[in-house]
Every structure is written in C-alpha cells, then in structure tokens.
Design a protein around this motif. Structure first.
Motif, PDB file in Angstrom:
ATOM      1  N   ASN A   1      53.879  86.223 -23.085  1.00  0.00           N
ATOM      2  CA  ASN A   1      54.736  87.220 -23.258  1.00  0.00           C
ATOM      3  C   ASN A   1      55.221  87.596 -24.660  1.00  0.00           C
ATOM      4  O   ASN A   1      56.141  88.220 -25.005  1.00  0.00           O
ATOM      5  N   ALA A   2      54.008  87.199 -25.665  1.00  0.00           N
ATOM      6  CA  ALA A   2      54.313  87.583 -26.721  1.00  0.00           C
ATOM      7  C   ALA A   2      54.425  89.059 -27.209  1.00  0.00           C
ATOM      8  O   ALA A   2      55.403  89.174 -28.007  1.00  0.00           O
ATOM      9  N   ASN A   3      53.912  89.929 -26.746  1.00  0.00           N
ATOM     10  CA  ASN A   3      54.008  91.286 -26.942  1.00  0.00           C
ATOM     11  C   ASN A   3      55.301  91.835 -26.768  1.00  0.00           C
ATOM     12  O   ASN A   3      56.214  92.551 -27.301  1.00  0.00           O
ATOM     13  N   GLU A   4      55.949  91.341 -25.496  1.00  0.00           N
ATOM     14  CA  GLU A   4      57.168  91.710 -25.161  1.00  0.00           C
ATOM     15  C   GLU A   4      58.472  91.024 -26.081  1.00  0.00           C
ATOM     16  O   GLU A   4      59.409  91.692 -26.519  1.00  0.00           O
ATOM     17  N   TRP A   5      58.373  89.837 -26.225  1.00  0.00           N
ATOM     18  CA  TRP A   5      59.076  88.978 -27.475  1.00  0.00           C
ATOM     19  C   TRP A   5      59.143  89.939 -28.710  1.00  0.00           C
ATOM     20  O   TRP A   5      59.956  89.909 -29.304  1.00  0.00           O
ATOM     21  N   ILE A   6      57.832  90.032 -29.294  1.00  0.00           N
ATOM     22  CA  ILE A   6      57.879  91.016 -30.476  1.00  0.00           C
ATOM     23  C   ILE A   6      58.674  92.191 -30.440  1.00  0.00           C
ATOM     24  O   ILE A   6      59.377  92.440 -31.482  1.00  0.00           O
ATOM     25  N   ALA A   7      58.552  92.891 -29.364  1.00  0.00           N
ATOM     26  CA  ALA A   7      59.292  94.173 -29.263  1.00  0.00           C
ATOM     27  C   ALA A   7      60.559  93.909 -29.247  1.00  0.00           C
ATOM     28  O   ALA A   7      61.429  94.605 -29.752  1.00  0.00           O
TER      29      ALA A   7
END
Length: 127
Positions: free
Chosen positions: A14-20
């Motif tokens: 979920n890294a990309n979602e968390w970054i966003a």
C-alpha cells in the motif's frame, strides 16, 4: 506469520496509496511523524528487533517520499475535520453577533419613566 511481517507486507503493498494520502497532510505533521518514526527505530535497534527496524525503515521511506511528492506536485494541505468544524462554528457565532446587533438597532429605545415616590409609612402599619 508475525504481526510485524504482516505490517511490512501491508506497507510495501500500500506504499503508493499511503504516500498519496500522507502528501495531503501538513508539513508539520509529516515532520512529527518522521521524528516519532526515528524514536521508534532507536527503540527497536536497542531491542535488536530486526523486523521492526525493517518496518521503521520502510515507513521512513514512505514519509520522506510523501514529503517529496507533496513538494513536487504542490499539493495543498487537507483541512482536518476538527479545523473545518471550528471554522464553521466561528462563522456561525460571527453571524449570530451581527444578527443580534441588527435586531437591537430596530428595537425602540426604552425610555425610563420617573418613579413616583409614595409614602409607604401607612403600609407598614398593615404588618
């Protein structure tokens, strides 16, 4: 599977979602989260917990990437629900004050009547 291993997998997936999501948070909050992450890493390092150190490194990378992403894309801070409610309450109170002033300006000014002084000595005899 250990809970820390599950957290590592979730963070990587979920890294990309968390970054966003984190990119919408204020810089002060991101800085605070980085500081907290650093403290947690130090504790995990002292306890020689390799998995937790790995997780803290992943979270640090996510937080740093969120700050970079926020800066590069000039993403404005998202207003928290509490801040939004407070600003709405302040607006309602300001409107209420204005309405109260308008109502008072339309009410006729009350003129105080002079009081008539009566001789109350005769009434004292009733008791």
């Amino acid at each position: 599977m250990e809970p820390t291993e599950i957290k590592i997998q979730e963070a990587l997936q979920n890294a990309n979602e968390w970054i966003a999501f984190l990119a919408t948070r204020p810089d002060a909050e991101l800085a605070r989260r980085l500081d907290t992450n650093g403290w947690q890493y130090q504790i995990a390092y002292k306890n020689k917990d390799e998995k937790l150190c790995e997780f803290m490194n992943i979270m640090r990378r996510i937080l740093v990437e969120a700050r970079i992403y926020k800066d590069e894309h000039q993403i404005p801070d998202e207003i928290s629900e509490i801040s939004l409610e407070v600003s709405q309450m302040e607006h309602v109170l300001a409107q209420e004050e204005v309405r109260h002033e308008v109502i008072e300006s339309f009410q006729p000014q009350r003129i105080s009547k002079p009081k008539i002084q009566e001789d109350n000595s005769s009434q004292m005899s009733l008791f």
